[in-house]
Design an enzyme around this catalytic site. Structure first.
Site, mmCIF file in Angstrom:
data_model
loop_
_atom_site.group_PDB
_atom_site.id
_atom_site.type_symbol
_atom_site.label_atom_id
_atom_site.label_comp_id
_atom_site.label_asym_id
_atom_site.label_seq_id
_atom_site.Cartn_x
_atom_site.Cartn_y
_atom_site.Cartn_z
ATOM 1 N N LYS A 24 -27.035 -37.020 -54.375
ATOM 2 C CA LYS A 24 -26.243 -37.621 -53.304
ATOM 3 C C LYS A 24 -25.193 -36.637 -52.775
ATOM 4 O O LYS A 24 -24.810 -36.691 -51.607
ATOM 5 C CB LYS A 24 -25.585 -38.920 -53.796
ATOM 6 N N ARG A 99 -24.144 -51.780 -56.029
ATOM 7 C CA ARG A 99 -25.034 -51.421 -57.131
ATOM 8 C C ARG A 99 -25.868 -52.607 -57.595
ATOM 9 O O ARG A 99 -26.754 -52.453 -58.423
ATOM 10 C CB ARG A 99 -24.223 -50.852 -58.303
ATOM 11 N N ARG A 138 -26.441 -30.552 -68.113
ATOM 12 C CA ARG A 138 -25.123 -30.306 -67.507
ATOM 13 C C ARG A 138 -24.032 -30.108 -68.547
ATOM 14 O O ARG A 138 -23.957 -30.833 -69.531
ATOM 15 C CB ARG A 138 -24.726 -31.473 -66.591
ATOM 16 N N ARG A 182 -20.642 -34.633 -70.983
ATOM 17 C CA ARG A 182 -20.215 -36.027 -70.893
ATOM 18 C C ARG A 182 -21.068 -36.877 -71.826
ATOM 19 O O ARG A 182 -22.257 -36.610 -72.022
ATOM 20 C CB ARG A 182 -20.371 -36.532 -69.452
ATOM 21 N N ARG A 193 -28.973 -45.804 -68.837
ATOM 22 C CA ARG A 193 -28.449 -45.791 -67.468
ATOM 23 C C ARG A 193 -29.568 -45.971 -66.441
ATOM 24 O O ARG A 193 -29.422 -46.722 -65.467
ATOM 25 C CB ARG A 193 -27.714 -44.480 -67.203
#
Length: 257
Positions: A24, A99, A138, A182, A193
């Site tokens: 995004k 959402r 990441r 994270r 998720r």
């Protein structure tokens, strides 16, 4: 006998849909540039509202301090308040809301009160397997927010052992400080998720079917940028015709000639 009727005042209201890691951040800047409207992140709006000390901000701060999720109606009021500012006069992009279908219906009510509706919903589609590679690789630098990726942009200090990066070797290129992952960027957390995302997103896609434009996020950044530019060009053409109907001999023509 031939002319263009006076333009109808209308705002471009864009919803960005896509799983975590879909890209995004690549798509939003192009929408901002093409349509001349700001991107509104619900997370950023919450932080700004709390910092400003507004009534909504105070309420949100109390709720978050108690360790609870901010209710939909509070977020909705925050969006209503934010979108009344002058920089949203031509429209806005919503990132992170809605959402769920319940949130989509709430947004519909807010917009309908002003005679408006979502004009474009862009759904970025990426296979779960690709998302795992993107997200679980990441690593972040806490103080600066700089991000690294073990495959695409590894830190210079990275060492590999048994096919995996050695955590102690993951350090920021500039400061030499330790990087971190994270908690929700791990494979197990990502699986949960994505399950939740797919459960909620499928009905949202159906809800916005009339204004939905799917986008292939599993391609190069340049290819994604080109595709979203084409989507926006088509959108701008169709909305121009809708908002500026041709008057030919007393007949109003709103379809493409």
């Amino acid at each position: 006998l031939f002319g263009i009727m006076e333009s109808k005042p209308a705002r471009d209201i864009v919803v960005l849909l896509g799983p975590p890691g879909a890209g995004k951040g690549t798509v939003a800047p192009i929408v901002i540039q093409k349509l001349g409207i700001p991107q509104l992140s619900t997370g950023q709006m919450l932080r700004s509202a709390v910092k400003s000390g507004s009534e909504i901000g105070k309420k949100a701060k109390e709720i978050m301090a108690a360790g609870k999720l901010v209710p939909d109606h509070v977020v909705a009021n925050m969006i209503r308040e934010r979108t009344e500012k002058s920089d949203c006069s031509r429209g806005f992009i919503l990132d992170g809301f809605p959402r769920t279908v319940a949130q989509a219906k709430l947004l519909k009510e807010i917009l309908a009160a002003k005679g408006e509706s979502v004009t474009l919903a862009i759904e970025i589609r990426v296979p779960d397997s690709v998302l795992q590679t993107r997200i679980c690789g990441r690593w972040m630098h806490k103080s600066s927010g700089r991000s690294y990726h073990v495959t695409f942009s590894p830190p210079k200090s990275m060492e590999i052992k048994n096919g995996q990066p050695v955590p102690a070797s993951m350090k920021d290129d500039i400061t030499g400080e330790a990087l971190y992952q994270r908690q929700d960027d791990t494979p197990s957390a990502l699986k949960v998720r994505l399950q939740l995302y797919h459960k909620n997103n499928t009905p949202i896609v159906h809800f916005y079917q009339k204004v939905l434009k799917p986008l292939n996020g599993n391609q190069s950044i340049k290819a994604v940028q080109k595709e979203v530019a084409c989507v926006l060009d088509d959108h701008m053409t169709s909305t121009f015709i809708e908002r500026n109907p041709y008057n030919i001999g007393g007949k109003i023509i709103t379809s493409k000639l």
